[in-house]
Scaffold this active site. Structure first.
Site, PDB file in Angstrom:
ATOM      1  N   ASP A  60      16.578  61.683  13.350  1.00 30.59           N
ATOM      2  CA  ASP A  60      15.523  60.711  13.686  1.00 30.59           C
ATOM      3  C   ASP A  60      15.927  59.714  14.763  1.00 30.59           C
ATOM      4  O   ASP A  60      15.371  58.612  14.819  1.00 30.59           O
ATOM      5  CB  ASP A  60      15.063  59.933  12.445  1.00 30.59           C
ATOM      6  CG  ASP A  60      14.327  60.799  11.431  1.00 30.59           C
ATOM      7  OD1 ASP A  60      14.240  62.016  11.642  1.00 30.59           O
ATOM      8  OD2 ASP A  60      13.848  60.245  10.429  1.00 30.59           O
ATOM      9  N   CYS A  97      12.618  67.654  10.520  1.00 29.63           N
ATOM     10  CA  CYS A  97      13.994  68.066  10.230  1.00 29.63           C
ATOM     11  C   CYS A  97      14.212  69.565  10.070  1.00 29.63           C
ATOM     12  O   CYS A  97      14.958  70.189  10.829  1.00 29.63           O
ATOM     13  CB  CYS A  97      14.479  67.358   8.964  1.00 29.63           C
ATOM     14  SG  CYS A  97      14.373  65.566   9.023  1.00 29.63           S
ATOM     15  N   LYS A 151      24.159  66.763   6.569  1.00 32.43           N
ATOM     16  CA  LYS A 151      22.842  67.129   6.036  1.00 32.43           C
ATOM     17  C   LYS A 151      22.512  68.599   6.299  1.00 32.43           C
ATOM     18  O   LYS A 151      22.569  69.061   7.430  1.00 32.43           O
ATOM     19  CB  LYS A 151      21.786  66.222   6.668  1.00 32.43           C
ATOM     20  CG  LYS A 151      20.355  66.565   6.308  1.00 32.43           C
ATOM     21  CD  LYS A 151      19.397  65.557   6.923  1.00 32.43           C
ATOM     22  CE  LYS A 151      17.945  65.957   6.746  1.00 32.43           C
ATOM     23  NZ  LYS A 151      17.012  64.945   7.265  1.00 32.43           N
ATOM     24  N   HIS A 153      19.436  70.594   4.531  1.00 38.25           N
ATOM     25  CA  HIS A 153      17.969  70.591   4.567  1.00 38.25           C
ATOM     26  C   HIS A 153      17.370  71.930   4.977  1.00 38.25           C
ATOM     27  O   HIS A 153      16.333  71.994   5.639  1.00 38.25           O
ATOM     28  CB  HIS A 153      17.450  69.488   5.484  1.00 38.25           C
ATOM     29  CG  HIS A 153      16.082  69.003   5.065  1.00 38.25           C
ATOM     30  ND1 HIS A 153      15.354  68.078   5.789  1.00 38.25           N
ATOM     31  CD2 HIS A 153      15.305  69.327   4.001  1.00 38.25           C
ATOM     32  CE1 HIS A 153      14.203  67.848   5.192  1.00 38.25           C
ATOM     33  NE2 HIS A 153      14.151  68.608   4.093  1.00 38.25           N
ATOM     34  N   LYS A 319       7.970  60.851  15.573  1.00 39.54           N
ATOM     35  CA  LYS A 319       8.385  61.902  14.660  1.00 39.54           C
ATOM     36  C   LYS A 319       7.163  62.509  13.964  1.00 39.54           C
ATOM     37  O   LYS A 319       6.248  61.803  13.561  1.00 39.54           O
ATOM     38  CB  LYS A 319       9.327  61.323  13.604  1.00 39.54           C
ATOM     39  CG  LYS A 319       9.697  62.289  12.492  1.00 39.54           C
ATOM     40  CD  LYS A 319      10.570  61.622  11.453  1.00 39.54           C
ATOM     41  CE  LYS A 319      10.898  62.609  10.321  1.00 39.54           C
ATOM     42  NZ  LYS A 319      11.790  62.014   9.311  1.00 39.54           N
TER      43      LYS A 319
END
Length: 589
Positions: A60, A97, A151, A153, A319
């Site tokens: 982000d 993401c 991360k 994800h 975003k």
């Protein structure tokens, strides 16, 4: 992978194609070794040994949130690395993401992995398709040690989905999309919270209390200290920062105490911590003998969210949108192996391009049978050659809420313009359906505005379902050309229709109540256990939904009414979670 030709006419015939001294403040952490100028002598394009690859991904971080873009945030390390390398100013990622990470790891568009819609939520029985050969698997085949920190994800409902089963020798980090930086608690709605820090395939209990960016940096430095620099290494440092929740240590907030916007103040501190982490890892590369034969890549995963202090200024959108603020990413390459350094590259580069670029650089094998959507862009990055890429499919999402004013008629009976989609070909970018809120938000604005402020935009101006921009001449998307250039609109709609014919069905299953951390020892982790008799299969129509069949032996002495009652409770839970998921997806990213 060659660019597909248009049927009946050429895209090119219709579209115009256009394509400080080293000053680090802590000498105990960083060398002051300057870069060689290589005047009169260029380094080899390929090193004698495959290069070490360090890939930094932030979460982000907005287009404006780095020093060399004129930001009010201080990033001396990132600025220096970029200045001595190649800044990517025509670089694209995905707006959220999971899609960005999936495209990096597979080299394929979302439409070719079934991840076209939203993110993978913690309770969904979904993950990166197991038949995809991943970037770390390819690098491991080429002799690399592969490590991931941070991360993930990309799904974890089965053990086969975990990073260590997808090509990484080691993994240390969080599997879900957002965790607390100190406690490592992750919540997916009220009452659905669990611990999420993992070492390999096990829960790393008892590690709370240390800020995750510092913890992850420490792990990378340990990997470099223990590894033999004669063996090539790939490290994917996937920062949790600068994603919410914004909880930086107070000492990092103090330099930004003059900022009036409190959210921006905390966000800036988070970015500064990332800058420090990159500095410490770069120092370790030098200290342990990796640096001279290394390629360092820095990339964000999507645009920033102005609500929490990020900024994509002067780009449009944020975003979760397909405006430039959501998909034009921060990125640079730094390496002593670059032939032409200290420059800005306008070459068109997409996040899928890292897969073939890095595998080729590593001496691995890329063939047409791999079906990649990415290109090897190393000659463009290293030597300044023209990019082989002239087109980017940003996405086609058939499950996104349809635009009420779009139709086949508006799309020349080529494309239903109510469908959310975005594509760039050459200088031109086309958006259809609902691309997301398209505001221009300067820094220091909006953190205290009510959430419904964003809805004001939808009631303003002409209701539309098609937008066309020349993003080379108009990178801020202020001048819609769709009514003036219907010929270009038609060509790009043809390209959307072409890509859509190659799409696989969307993988977006209902949430599984068995995923709740309360049923799994208080932590997030795989819950579909093969040893418990769980069977997963694709349905006959290959829609990508995972179907579970229970095969647990049940005692014949159990009362039929109890069985029925238990079954009904599960049905009600599934119905509840399905409705909850629909509300969550429609209201927030």
């Amino acid at each position: 992978m060659a660019v597909h030709a248009l049927t009946g006419f050429s895209v090119v015939s219709v579209l115009s194609l256009g394509y400080l001294s080293w000053d680090w403040v802590k000498p105990n952490q960083l060398d002051n070794e300057p870069f060689a100028d290589f005047k009169g002598k260029r380094p080899e394009l390929k090193p004698r040994n495959p290069p070490h690859i360090i890939f930094f991904m932030t979460d982000d971080q907005g287009f404006h949130d780095i020093g060399y873009h004129g930001s009010d945030i201080r990033t001396p390390t990132l600025d220096k690395l970029a200045a001595e390398g190649v800044k990517l100013e025509n670089y694209y990622v995905q707006p959220i993401c999971t899609p960005s990470r999936s495209q990096l790891i597979t080299g394929r568009y979302q439409i070719h992995t079934g991840l076209q819609h939203s993110i993978i939520r913690p309770r969904q029985p979904n993950c990166l398709p197991l038949d995809q050969v991943t970037l770390p698997q390819k690098l491991r085949e080429a002799g690399y040690a592969t490590h991931m920190v941070g991360k993930w994800h990309l799904g974890f409902y089965r053990k086969q989905c975990l990073p260590t089963r997808r090509g990484f020798d080691t993994y240390f980090g969080s599997l879900t999309g957002s965790v607390d930086y100190y406690t490592y608690d992750s919540c997916d709605g009220p009452g659905q919270c669990g611990y999420d820090l993992h070492e390999g395939e096990t829960v790393a209990w008892g590690r709370g209390g240390k800020f995750s960016t510092h913890l992850y940096t420490q792990r990378v430095r340990k990997i470099l200290a223990a590894h033999d620099p004669h063996q090539p290494v790939f490290i994917f440092m996937s920062f949790q920062a600068v994603h919410t929740p914004l909880r930086p240590p107070k000492g990092y907030i103090y330099p930004y105490r003059g900022m009036g916007n409190i959210a921006r103040r905390k966000y800036a501190a988070m970015v500064s911590i990332v800058d420090e982490a990159v500095r410490n890892i770069t120092y370790a590369l030098r200290k342990y003998g990796y640096y001279q034969n290394s390629v360092i890549i820095f990339s964000t995963d999507n645009g920033a969210q102005p609500f929490v202090g990020g900024s994509n200024w002067p780009l449009r959108g944020r975003k979760g949108t397909y405006w430039e603020g959501g998909v034009r990413g921060l990125g640079f390459v730094h390496s002593p192996l670059l032939r032409r350094r200290r420059r800005v590259s306008r070459a068109l580069v997409h996040i899928t391009d890292w897969y073939p670029t890095l595998v080729t650089l590593a001496g691995g094998n890329i063939s047409l049978s791999d079906g990649l959507d990415g290109y090897n862009v190393w000659p463009a990055l290293s030597e300044g050659r023209e990019s082989p890429r002239v087109e980017i499919l940003h996405n086609i999402d058939p499950l996104h809420i349809r635009a009420g004013h779009g139709s086949w008629q508006d799309g020349f009976r080529i494309w239903d313009t109510s469908v959310q989609a975005a594509i760039r070909v050459g200088d031109w970018k086309l958006l259809t359906g609902d691309p997301g809120h398209g505001d221009w938000v300067p820094p220091q604005v909006l953190a205290n505005f009510p959430g419904n402020w964003w809805n004001l935009e939808r009631g303003m101006g002409q209701r539309k379902s098609v937008w066309l921009f020349n993003v080379t001449a108009d990178p801020y998307e202020r001048h819609d050309q769709s009514s003036r250039r219907p010929d270009v609109v038609k060509v790009l709609l043809e390209r959307l229709a072409h890509h859509n014919r190659t799409a696989v069905p969307v993988r977006f299953p209902d949430e599984d109540p068995r995923a709740s951390p309360h049923l799994n020892g208080g932590a997030w982790g795989p819950w579909a256990w093969d040893e418990e008799g769980e069977r997963e299969r694709e349905d006959d129509n290959n829609v990508g939904r995972v179907v579970h069949r229970k095969s647990l032996n049940k005692s014949k002495s159990k009362n039929k009414k109890k069985k029925k009652k238990k079954k009904c409770k599960i049905c009600k839970l599934k119905s509840f979670f399905k409705k909850l998921n629909t509300r969550i997806i429609s209201n927030r990213i």
